[in-house]
Each structure stands twice: as structure tokens, then as C-alpha cells.
Enzyme design. Structure first.
Site, mmCIF file in Angstrom:
data_model
loop_
_atom_site.group_PDB
_atom_site.id
_atom_site.type_symbol
_atom_site.label_atom_id
_atom_site.label_comp_id
_atom_site.label_asym_id
_atom_site.label_seq_id
_atom_site.Cartn_x
_atom_site.Cartn_y
_atom_site.Cartn_z
ATOM 1 N N ARG A 238 36.287 81.264 31.772
ATOM 2 C CA ARG A 238 36.545 80.688 33.084
ATOM 3 C C ARG A 238 36.150 81.723 34.130
ATOM 4 N NH1 ARG A 238 36.725 76.476 30.929
ATOM 5 N NH2 ARG A 238 38.364 74.861 30.982
ATOM 6 N N GLU A 267 33.469 76.616 41.232
ATOM 7 C CA GLU A 267 32.411 75.706 40.777
ATOM 8 C C GLU A 267 32.454 74.380 41.549
ATOM 9 O OE1 GLU A 267 32.848 75.201 36.575
ATOM 10 O OE2 GLU A 267 32.640 77.342 36.153
ATOM 11 N N HIS A 285 27.844 75.653 34.023
ATOM 12 C CA HIS A 285 28.985 75.361 33.137
ATOM 13 C C HIS A 285 28.558 74.396 32.030
ATOM 14 C CE1 HIS A 285 33.654 75.266 32.988
ATOM 15 N NE2 HIS A 285 33.127 75.214 31.768
#
Length: 319
Positions: A238, A267, A285
Site C-alpha cells: 500500500r 491513488e 495499481h
């Protein structure tokens, strides 16, 4: 109505956008009420407020506000391994079950971590840009890259994914180290208890730890400086696990050699300073973004929902 029993389909909320296959299968099983991630929760319809379950992506999660807005909520099915955006304590206090989708995406995330590592160490993305721009044809010589074979590879977080990454790198690593809060009893790798010593002894760090609140900014300026000017860091965990400002500064000053990043703090917004850095490889991602993993994750979300409504044990409970 349930075609087999003529009973009304149980109401659930789809909170935020979902993978299309999940939406399709949910609509076959349940009465689905779509609620945008930024919706005014005070204005939910009575039908939505009657939902007994909720499904969301890990990037959306389940804050306390959505749980409070759904007074009949019994469970949350998370389309993700990480549950750092779920207010777990609030769910527990309200008796709401939470499930996630572990294991089924381990191999694909591990594959991407290794791919990012090679891409960063061997300048693959930068060299691709150079060829496409015509610089190679004009006589520009690419910079020499680093070498992965024989490197001391540090795994930050030796869980399911960390172990899968380590296994893939065993044939090329000079040594594999790991840092966990606790030593893993059956791990064949060297445990380094102090995180700064771990960074100092590693040529490469791959961040694979859980992304919960306790891991926020686990990798900071001191750890990056310990990794050093020849060191590379890869993050498939993360974004919050790394102090992003410290990382950008370390890369800008060349206090580390490079980074391969699949995750970011805010994000889909990425620090713009990284865009001009050829020693950084960026991904949107994509850790679990394969057809195989996403289908398997969807099936696990559905299995948890089916088990809950059948009164059976949940396959992958978090709470």
C-alpha cells in the site's frame, strides 16, 4: 424474486464501482442497490438502507459512515486482500462481519513485484522510452544498468505474498533477508529484527507488508538512507507504507538508485515529480489485475455472501 423459492432476493449495496463480473453475479443472486463512493449518505433511499450486505473494492473500503447509513447491515464483502480502508473496529462494535479475498491473488502480485524489480534494476522502462523516441537510432547510448543476480534481497513483510516473492527470487539472490514484527518460525531466510539494519544490509527492498494503520510510513527517510545510493525499493503493498515525500526526495537526490511502484498514497494521483525520473517505474495499481485473479477474487466475494445468507461459516472472515 428467487426463481427456486419465490422468496424476495436479499437487498445488498454495491458501494462504489465493481468488477463487471461481480456486478453481474450479484444481480443474479440479490437485489442490488448501487451507491457511489462519494454519495450523500444522508439521502439514501429506503430500499438501499434496507441492505443486509455490502460489497466494495479495497480502494473504496467501508468507512464508519456507510455502516451507520445502513442500519440493517450484517456483512461487508471486500474485493481485496487489504482492508485498511475498512473501519474494522466500528464493524466489530456493530456486529458486522467483514470478509476479504486472500490467497487467490498471491501469485499474480508476486509476479508483478519481481517484474517491477527487474524493470527497475535493468532500466527496462527507461530504455523502452528511449527506443520509441528514436534516441537509440540517433546514436544515444543507454546508461548501464544494475545487476540483480547475487543481490541481497530484503522482503519487508514475509506473509503469503512476501514468501511467494522470495521463492521466485531464490535462484538469483545472493541472500534473502526479511523484516517482520515477529520471526517466521519455518522461514528459510535470515530474519533481521531492526528495520534500519535490515535496510542497511539489503541491496533491494520489496515492500510486501500489510497496509494497515500500524504500517503507515514504516519506510521513512532514515530507512531509505540506510538502503543507500545503490539500493532499489519496490512497493506492491500500500502507498501509505512508504513516506511518499521522503521517497520522492530520496529519488530526486539520488540517495537511492531507483524505485518500482505499483501503489501510491493518494491513488490514482501520483506525485508529479516522479514522472520525469527515468530511474522510477510506475504502475497503476496492477498487482491483482489479471483475468485469473479478478475472477477468483469475485468468486470468493460471492462465496462469502452465499455462506452468510445460508447461515454457514464464512470462508475468509476478517471480523
Amino acid at each position: 424474486m428467487d426463481r427456486m423459492t419465490d422468496k424476495p432476493l436479499a437487498p445488498i449495496v454495491a458501494f462504489g464501482p465493481l468488477y463487471p463480473y461481480v456486478t453481474q453475479e450479484l444481480e443474479r443472486r440479490f437485489t442490488v442497490h448501487a451507491v457511489a463512493a462519494d454519495a450523500d449518505l444522508s439521502a439514501l433511499s429506503a430500499e438501499a438502507r434496507s441492505a443486509r450486505a455490502m460489497v466494495s473494492f479495497g480502494s473504496v473500503g467501508a468507512p464508519a459512515a456507510i455502516m451507520d447509513a445502513l442500519p440493517k447491515l450484517e456483512m461487508i464483502g471486500l474485493f481485496s486482500v487489504g482492508y485498511d480502508k475498512v473501519d474494522v473496529d466500528h464493524a466489530r462494535a456493530k456486529g458486522i462481519r467483514v470478509t476479504n479475498t486472500p490467497d487467490v491473488l498471491t501469485d499474480d502480485v508476486a509476479d508483478l513485484a519481481v517484474g517491477l524489480l527487474y524493470a527497475t534494476v535493468r532500466n527496462i522502462a527507461a530504455n523502452d522510452r528511449m527506443v520509441r523516441a528514436g534516441d537509440w537510432a540517433r546514436g544515444v547510448k543507454p546508461a548501464l544498468s544494475g545487476r540483480l543476480t547475487g543481490s541481497r534481497i530484503g522482503i519487508l513483510g514475509l506473509g503469503r505474498i512476501g514468501r511467494a516473492i522470495a521463492k521466485r527470487l531464490e535462484p538469483v539472490a545472493g541472500e534473502i533477508l526479511y523484516h517482520n514484527r515477529r520471526q517466521v518460525a519455518d522461514a528459510p531466510y535470515h530474519h533481521v529484527a531492526d528495520p534500519i539494519d535490515f535496510a542497511r544490509r539489503s541491496d533491494v527492498i520489496i515492500v510486501a507488508t500489510s497496509g494497515g494503520p500500524e504500517a503507515a510510513k514504516l519506510v521513512g527517510a532514515t530507512m531509505l538512507d540506510a538502503l543507500g545510493p545503490d539500493g532499489v525499493i519496490v512497493n506492491i503493498s500500500r502507498g501509505r507504507v512508504i513516506d511518499e515525500e521522503a521517497l520522492v526526495a530520496a529519488l530526486a537526490d539520488r540517495r537511492i538508485a531507483g524505485a518500482g511502484l505499483d501503489v501510491f498514497v493518494n491513488e490514482p494521483h501520483v506525485p508529479e515529480a516522479l514522472f520525469a525520473m527515468d530511474h522510477v517505474v510506475l504502475q497503476p495499481h496492477q498487482g491483482s489485475a489479471t483475468v485469473h485473479s479478478r475472477k477468483a477474487m469475485a468468486e470468493l466475494v460471492l462465496a462469502n455472501l452465499d455462506a452468510h445468507f445460508a447461515g454457514k461459516a464464512l470462508p475468509t472472515p476478517v471480523v
